[in-house]
Scaffold this active site. Sequence first.
Site, PDB file in Angstrom:
ATOM      1  CD  GLU A 139      13.816   1.194   8.511  1.00 30.69           C
ATOM      2  OE1 GLU A 139      14.326   2.291   8.802  1.00 30.69           O
ATOM      3  OE2 GLU A 139      14.409   0.109   8.659  1.00 30.69           O
ATOM      4  CD  GLU A 174      10.460  13.226  10.471  1.00 26.59           C
ATOM      5  OE1 GLU A 174       9.302  12.839  10.706  1.00 26.59           O
ATOM      6  OE2 GLU A 174      11.292  12.555   9.837  1.00 26.59           O
ATOM      7  CE  LYS A 194      -1.629   2.839   2.824  1.00 23.88           C
ATOM      8  NZ  LYS A 194      -1.542   4.026   1.931  1.00 23.88           N
ATOM      9  CB  CYS A 232      13.490   9.374   6.948  1.00 20.67           C
ATOM     10  SG  CYS A 232      14.542   8.399   5.873  1.00 20.67           S
TER      11      CYS A 232
HETATM   12  P1  NAD Z   1       2.713   8.746   7.141  1.00 24.16           P
HETATM   13  O1  NAD Z   1       2.977   8.081   8.443  1.00 24.16           O
HETATM   14  O2  NAD Z   1       1.695   9.805   7.078  1.00 24.16           O
HETATM   15  O3  NAD Z   1       2.267   7.656   6.053  1.00 24.16           O
HETATM   16  C1  NAD Z   1       3.079   6.548   5.752  1.00 24.16           C
HETATM   17  C2  NAD Z   1       2.205   5.431   5.217  1.00 24.16           C
HETATM   18  O4  NAD Z   1       1.397   4.945   6.291  1.00 24.16           O
HETATM   19  C3  NAD Z   1       1.244   5.866   4.125  1.00 24.16           C
HETATM   20  O5  NAD Z   1       1.117   4.845   3.174  1.00 24.16           O
HETATM   21  C4  NAD Z   1      -0.059   6.063   4.881  1.00 24.16           C
HETATM   22  O6  NAD Z   1      -1.208   5.933   4.074  1.00 24.16           O
HETATM   23  C5  NAD Z   1       0.042   4.947   5.906  1.00 24.16           C
HETATM   24  N1  NAD Z   1      -0.766   5.132   7.114  1.00 24.16           N
HETATM   25  C6  NAD Z   1      -1.109   6.285   7.718  1.00 24.16           C
HETATM   26  N2  NAD Z   1      -1.863   6.026   8.811  1.00 24.16           N
HETATM   27  C7  NAD Z   1      -1.997   4.690   8.888  1.00 24.16           C
HETATM   28  C8  NAD Z   1      -2.687   3.805   9.789  1.00 24.16           C
HETATM   29  N3  NAD Z   1      -3.409   4.259  10.812  1.00 24.16           N
HETATM   30  N4  NAD Z   1      -2.595   2.482   9.576  1.00 24.16           N
HETATM   31  C9  NAD Z   1      -1.869   1.996   8.541  1.00 24.16           C
HETATM   32  N5  NAD Z   1      -1.228   2.778   7.646  1.00 24.16           N
HETATM   33  C10 NAD Z   1      -1.279   4.110   7.820  1.00 24.16           C
HETATM   34  O7  NAD Z   1       4.121   9.259   6.602  1.00 24.16           O
HETATM   35  P2  NAD Z   1       4.450  10.093   5.278  1.00 24.16           P
HETATM   36  O8  NAD Z   1       4.069  11.523   5.491  1.00 24.16           O
HETATM   37  O9  NAD Z   1       3.967   9.387   4.076  1.00 24.16           O
HETATM   38  O10 NAD Z   1       6.047   9.980   5.247  1.00 24.16           O
HETATM   39  C11 NAD Z   1       6.861  10.814   5.992  1.00 24.16           C
HETATM   40  C12 NAD Z   1       7.399  10.088   7.209  1.00 24.16           C
HETATM   41  O11 NAD Z   1       8.067   8.897   6.812  1.00 24.16           O
HETATM   42  C13 NAD Z   1       8.445  10.924   7.928  1.00 24.16           C
HETATM   43  O12 NAD Z   1       8.248  10.819   9.320  1.00 24.16           O
HETATM   44  C14 NAD Z   1       9.756  10.267   7.507  1.00 24.16           C
HETATM   45  O13 NAD Z   1      10.802  10.472   8.408  1.00 24.16           O
HETATM   46  C15 NAD Z   1       9.349   8.828   7.418  1.00 24.16           C
HETATM   47  N6  NAD Z   1      10.284   8.071   6.573  1.00 24.16           N
HETATM   48  C16 NAD Z   1      11.165   7.222   7.189  1.00 24.16           C
HETATM   49  C17 NAD Z   1      12.105   6.530   6.424  1.00 24.16           C
HETATM   50  C18 NAD Z   1      13.103   5.605   7.064  1.00 24.16           C
HETATM   51  O14 NAD Z   1      13.844   4.953   6.353  1.00 24.16           O
HETATM   52  N7  NAD Z   1      13.177   5.523   8.380  1.00 24.16           N
HETATM   53  C19 NAD Z   1      12.126   6.710   5.032  1.00 24.16           C
HETATM   54  C20 NAD Z   1      11.222   7.592   4.440  1.00 24.16           C
HETATM   55  C21 NAD Z   1      10.302   8.272   5.222  1.00 24.16           C
END
Ligand code: NAD
Length: 500
Positions: free
Chosen positions: A252, A394, A177, A291
Amino acid sequence: MRAEHGIHVGGEWRAARSGKAREIVDPADGSTLARVPEAGAEDADDAVAAARAAFDAGPWPHTPPAERAALLHRAAALLTAGRAELALLESHDTGKTLAEGGADVDCVADAFRYYADLVGAEDAGRVVDTGSATVHSVVVHEPVGVCALITPWNYPLLQASWKIAPALAAGNTFVIKPSEITPLSTVALVRLLTEAGLPAGVANIVTGPGDPVGARLAAHPGVDLVSFTGGLVSGVKVAELAAAGVKKVALELGGKNPNVVFADACATDEGFDTAVDQALNAAFIHSGQVCSAGGRLIVEESVRSRFVAELARRAALIRLGRGTADGVECGPMISAAQRERTADHVASALAEGAVLRTGGKVPPPSEVRPATGYFYEPTVLDRCHRGMRVVREEVFGPVLTVETFTDEDEAVALANDTEYGLAGAVWTADAGRARRVARRMRHGTVWINDFHPYLPQAEWGGFGKSGVGRELGPAGLAEYRETKHVYQNLAPRPVRWFAG
Ligand code: NAD
């Protein structure tokens, strides 16, 4: 505007059961790029059922590793052949520049090649020396089963590949997803995997929101493993949902990544220029929506003033614009909401006493910068301290905060004073200090005199609230496997533990 079939279940592309669709927006101008199906929980259920059937009764888990490796190599070749098209798609969807999009595609192909080679070169398991001629004991690895892969918006293709390549190499089936904001390149990747010859049902994709689609996948009894990349708040929810089913979980999450610069790194003009240049890269690439963004500069007090002046001068020169335009060095932010959040962070920092050296506002529109795009100027905030919200949270935007230290212990204490622990860097000309500080930093990746590079062969992941588990490297494959001990008695006899 293109119409995409974003749901792929059991080898078929289809619309959402509800018939709903979502418009995907180009953040450079707010225009609609494509429409993709807006899946619901019922589509997630269908996808899990397909992945379950392909795992329980399909050929993929039992396909010899060499054949799995060959398929991953074919996928890598298709990625490389489609580089320009994929980079363009990623640039339109996420706002990043074409150069960044192209580099992402290269890294994605590398991940597929790495896991192909790793699994292709493995032996059949670890034979345990029991010291007995009548016992044969071997430890083998098997696929975990159906994997739910949930990915963020900022590196859609890259984050998907860090999960898909090892999951497939290990013999699993999956449902991915992608972020509902940037699903297009992941749809293209699944299409490409089917072209590479993956059997139906092995690779499934559902495009839709985190709740209900991601949440349904995390909680689904037919799912054996959940691998999530995204923000802390969503990650905690996913872990809670998965816990009830005792699934394997990898997280992650975000970061608040220190970039520690000792004065000795700036002793020569070249050293100074390099440290400033890399501090810019660390903080502002992809408008800081990374990230591992080095948004927290921790610089030795004696060089602060010169360092910050040069940093601000160069940050103000960064060419902001549409990622696909010639000469643009940095794209927009992903959404109006994310830009507002960033502006709010800057306002709170200024209210808490930070000094604005450059940026801190929306830039004027230009030929490469439509007024309807979500641009925000690279921003340098001097005189920050660890009590400030902008230093603790962040930001996920183009904001660099500056703190100072006077000795090594203080530098380490500042670098470790975060609830996260994803990545960080130390800049110094003293090799002993470099190693000491790197070892003391509580972060999953530490760069010495560099920022941002990673290798498919080396594990990536976080300490603290940056996550659980590792991607990339051998550990990134181990996440997708169960370990089984097979003990064979070659001369079975009664043991007579019970006399009767
Ligand atoms: P987000 O948490 O809003 O969404 C990430 C994913 O989770 C999306 O597909 C979203 O639809 C899904 N999601 C959201 N709520 C959910 C729930 N309740 N249940 C299941 N799935 C759910 O994050 P974002 O804005 O897409 O990405 C940015 C974040 O990702 C930042 O915090 C960044 O640091 C992190 N990130 C981490 C890494 C790493 O390697 N550690 C890499 C890239 C991004």
